[in-house]
Design a protein around this motif. Structure first.
Motif, PDB file in Angstrom:
ATOM      1  N   SER A 128      38.427  65.256 -72.891  1.00 45.46           N
ATOM      2  CA  SER A 128      37.726  66.475 -73.126  1.00 45.46           C
ATOM      3  C   SER A 128      36.554  66.636 -72.463  1.00 45.46           C
ATOM      4  CB  SER A 128      37.504  66.877 -74.787  1.00 45.46           C
ATOM      5  OG  SER A 128      37.187  65.868 -75.323  1.00 45.46           O
ATOM      6  N   ARG A 131      36.370  66.533 -68.110  1.00 42.90           N
ATOM      7  CA  ARG A 131      37.387  67.573 -67.191  1.00 42.90           C
ATOM      8  C   ARG A 131      37.011  67.779 -65.926  1.00 42.90           C
ATOM      9  NH1 ARG A 131      40.042  71.310 -70.822  1.00 42.90           N
ATOM     10  NH2 ARG A 131      39.991  72.908 -69.219  1.00 42.90           N
ATOM     11  N   ASP A 135      39.471  66.820 -62.925  1.00 47.01           N
ATOM     12  CA  ASP A 135      40.105  67.932 -62.285  1.00 47.01           C
ATOM     13  C   ASP A 135      41.211  67.331 -61.234  1.00 47.01           C
ATOM     14  OD1 ASP A 135      37.641  67.472 -60.668  1.00 47.01           O
ATOM     15  OD2 ASP A 135      38.854  68.803 -59.547  1.00 47.01           O
ATOM     16  N   LYS A 209      47.469  70.102 -70.618  1.00 45.53           N
ATOM     17  CA  LYS A 209      48.426  71.136 -70.286  1.00 45.53           C
ATOM     18  C   LYS A 209      47.539  72.536 -70.210  1.00 45.53           C
ATOM     19  CE  LYS A 209      52.572  73.813 -71.560  1.00 45.53           C
ATOM     20  NZ  LYS A 209      51.887  75.134 -71.206  1.00 45.53           N
ATOM     21  N   SER A 210      46.286  72.488 -70.834  1.00 47.23           N
ATOM     22  CA  SER A 210      45.552  73.449 -71.091  1.00 47.23           C
ATOM     23  C   SER A 210      44.825  73.519 -69.590  1.00 47.23           C
ATOM     24  CB  SER A 210      44.548  73.450 -71.987  1.00 47.23           C
ATOM     25  OG  SER A 210      43.613  72.396 -71.665  1.00 47.23           O
ATOM     26  N   ILE A 211      44.489  72.565 -69.072  1.00 49.03           N
ATOM     27  CA  ILE A 211      43.851  72.538 -67.642  1.00 49.03           C
ATOM     28  C   ILE A 211      44.880  72.964 -66.530  1.00 49.03           C
ATOM     29  CG2 ILE A 211      43.059  70.817 -65.999  1.00 49.03           C
ATOM     30  CD1 ILE A 211      41.958  69.032 -68.207  1.00 49.03           C
ATOM     31  N   ASP A 213      47.409  75.165 -66.882  1.00 45.55           N
ATOM     32  CA  ASP A 213      47.773  76.469 -67.453  1.00 45.55           C
ATOM     33  C   ASP A 213      46.306  77.318 -66.796  1.00 45.55           C
ATOM     34  OD1 ASP A 213      49.963  75.862 -68.235  1.00 45.55           O
ATOM     35  OD2 ASP A 213      49.456  76.116 -70.463  1.00 45.55           O
ATOM     36  N   GLU A 214      45.364  76.706 -66.901  1.00 48.37           N
ATOM     37  CA  GLU A 214      44.107  77.441 -66.346  1.00 48.37           C
ATOM     38  C   GLU A 214      43.956  77.208 -65.147  1.00 48.37           C
ATOM     39  OE1 GLU A 214      39.115  76.541 -66.370  1.00 48.37           O
ATOM     40  OE2 GLU A 214      40.504  75.710 -67.981  1.00 48.37           O
ATOM     41  N   GLY A 215      44.416  76.048 -64.301  1.00 45.81           N
ATOM     42  CA  GLY A 215      44.442  76.254 -62.845  1.00 45.81           C
ATOM     43  C   GLY A 215      45.478  77.300 -62.289  1.00 45.81           C
ATOM     44  N   TYR A 217      46.314  80.196 -63.566  1.00 43.59           N
ATOM     45  CA  TYR A 217      45.616  81.313 -63.983  1.00 43.59           C
ATOM     46  C   TYR A 217      44.664  81.812 -62.789  1.00 43.59           C
ATOM     47  CZ  TYR A 217      42.953  85.208 -66.311  1.00 43.59           C
ATOM     48  OH  TYR A 217      42.132  85.996 -66.347  1.00 43.59           O
ATOM     49  N   LYS A 218      43.842  80.654 -62.731  1.00 42.24           N
ATOM     50  CA  LYS A 218      42.724  80.781 -61.845  1.00 42.24           C
ATOM     51  C   LYS A 218      43.288  81.121 -60.364  1.00 42.24           C
ATOM     52  CE  LYS A 218      38.941  78.388 -63.926  1.00 42.24           C
ATOM     53  NZ  LYS A 218      38.020  77.282 -63.773  1.00 42.24           N
TER      54      LYS A 218
END
Length: 526
Positions: A128, A131, A135, A209-211, A213-215, A217-218
């Motif tokens: 956490s 990040r 990345d 997974k949050s990273i 999914d964020e990627g 989305y961006k």
């Protein structure tokens, strides 16, 4: 953390067994006494060492241990902590084979649970808090997954000096990410071998997974239904396609590739865990990404002018295919490969449909007005501009048209062919397709020449339009598809049309421009 019982003793991926080959062979009567003595001594030593180290970093025992990161505070001590846990586990394996009810095993198990709680906390904090260093762009900057595994593993047993020296040869971000990845791997391997793999994997999946999914989305990748695409105006859909084209390369080469590199390294000790983690983290986003072209191909309107965006999507997937196959090589990610193949199939079908529509639009052109002065017809300009752009996609059109040859010449009146024009069995499907479409155009132009009341102007019209076709062929990739023989043969036809025009008595009032032009009326006044 709930008590795990004795599970850590039997979950380890490594088998430990006592060996006394260096000791004298005991008699039958005292066979187990020396073993118990040695096991007990080893266990007591491990317990004493482990108790001091593990208790020091028990997050429930002191405020310092609760708020301080072991790996951030002292990486050398962190490595000692991992080694201490591994040694404790080996001693417990040794002891359980002799006395599974020993009080030492209970003490060891309690210490093991404290240690796992500490490592679980460290694993979460490293993931956490780093990040930026983990990345996908930073991770995927490495040349390959194989080199990443080998180079990063070198850090696991290195001291601070070696890390500093290595850092001089790579960028600061890469240096930090290398150290962080090594720490994550050492923790993961320790937890997995101790029977606490589920806790470790759960943390990893949630954060990574949050990273991803964020990627996604961006990058602007959205999930659309067939009905949404079908109702979408072309201008809006084209914007979505353009965004997808920009995003897909980044997603494959950076986002998914970086995640695969990280996952392969952290869980290098277990292929099944690597597969499970990577699949759960990336499969949903990848299916959305590679599913978009299929939905567009199935639901989008098939007008000929949209063929180029369709070809762009086909080109994007096919050019990235080696990376897609390599990254999603697990059996559980085969759905991503299947989705990509389905998109290629549907895109190919859509391209063939649009090319058929294009051919039909040539044949259906109903304009009857003669072009003034026998100039170049707008249909000629439109068709050759279209084909010139289409020829730029010859590398993928070869695949799309390979098993779909053009129609037979019998679909056009026989009078449009001369005896010298024969099919070349060695010609590729794409070359035949382009030759066919140009032939359809020339046949249509021959019909339009009948609208001239003056026969001389009709020949001038044919000469000018054919010269425009040849010029477009020469100045585009079509020349490489049709070859020099095609150009030479059709240049001779221009000369024939010009001779017939002159022979009808119009020379020098009008004259064919032998040099041709890329557009407009190619004739000139003498």
């Amino acid at each position: 953390m709930p008590r795990k019982g004795m599970r850590c003793l039997f979950f380890s991926s490594k088998a430990f067994s006592p060996s006394f080959s260096h000791c004298p062979s005991p008699s039958r009567t005292n066979l187990y006494a020396p073993t118990r003595s040695v096991s007990g001594a080893a266990m007591e030593s491990s317990l004493t060492t482990a108790e001091a180290m593990i208790t020091k970093w028990n997050p429930d025992a002191s405020g310092f241990a609760k708020v301080t990161s072991l790996f951030y505070e002292n990486r050398r001590e962190a490595r000692d902590f991992i080694q201490c846990v591994n040694d404790l586990q080996k001693s417990m394996h040794l002891m359980v084979t002799q006395d599974s009810n020993s009080e030492k095993l209970v003490r060891g198990q309690n210490l093991m649970e404290i240690a796992m709680k500490r490592l679980q906390k460290e694993f979460y904090q490293i993931l956490s808090m780093n990040r930026a260093h983990l990345d996908p762009e930073s991770v995927s900057a490495r040349s390959s997954r194989a080199s990443a595994r080998s180079s990063i593993s070198d850090y696991e047993d290195d001291g601070e000096d070696e890390i500093r020296i290595a850092g001089e040869s790579i960028s600061e971000v890469e240096d930090v990410s290398t150290i962080v990845m090594a720490d994550l791997r050492s923790i993961a391997e320790c937890m997995i071998s101790s029977g606490y793999g589920k806790e470790c994997v759960k943390i990893y999946k949630i954060i990574r997974k949050s990273i991803v999914d964020e990627g996604i989305y961006k990058l602007g990748v959205e999930k659309f239904s067939s009905s949404q695409i079908h109702k979408m105006h072309w201008n809006v859909l084209e914007m979505k396609i353009n965004n997808w084209l920009k995003s897909v390369k980044i997603a494959v080469k950076t986002l998914f590739n970086g995640e695969r590199i990280l996952c392969d390294h952290v869980f290098a000790a277990s292929e099944s865990i690597r597969e499970s983690c990577f699949t759960e983290i990336t499969r949903e986003g990848a299916q959305i990404l590679f599913g978009f072209p299929e939905i567009v191909a199935k639901c989008g309107k098939k007008s000929p002018e949209k063929v180029f965006r369709t070809l762009d999507m086909y080109t994007a997937i096919s050019s990235l295919w080696p990376e897609i196959e390599s990254i999603f090589s697990f059996e559980s990610t085969s759905v991503v490969i299947t989705q990509s193949i389905n998109s290629l199939i549907k895109l190919g079908e859509s391209v063939r449909t649009m090319m058929a529509e294009f051919e039909s639009s040539i044949q259906k052109d109903a304009s009857k007005a003669a072009v003034a002065g026998g100039g170049v017809h707008p249909l000629t300009v439109h068709v050759m501009d279209y084909l010139s752009l289409l020829a730029d996609y010859s590398n993928v059109l070869v695949d799309i048209l390979a098993a779909h040859p053009p129609p037979t010449k019998s679909s056009l009146p026989e009078l449009y062919f001369d005896s010298s024009e024969s099919d070349d069995p060695q010609a590729s499907s794409i070359s035949l397709r382009f030759a066919w479409l140009i032939l359809v155009l020339l046949c249509k132009l021959d019909g339009k020449s009948k609208h001239y009341k003056n026969v001389s102007l009709a020949y001038l019209f044919l000469a000018n339009n054919l010269q425009h076709v040849i010029t477009k062929v020469r100045t585009s990739n079509i020349q490489y598809l049709l070859g020099d023989d095609w150009v030479t043969k059709h240049e001779s036809k221009v000369e024939q049309f010009a001779a017939k025009y002159e022979g009808r008595g119009w020379w020098p009032s009008h004259q064919v421009n032998a040099g041709g032009s890329s557009g407009g009326d190619v004739r000139r006044t003498g």
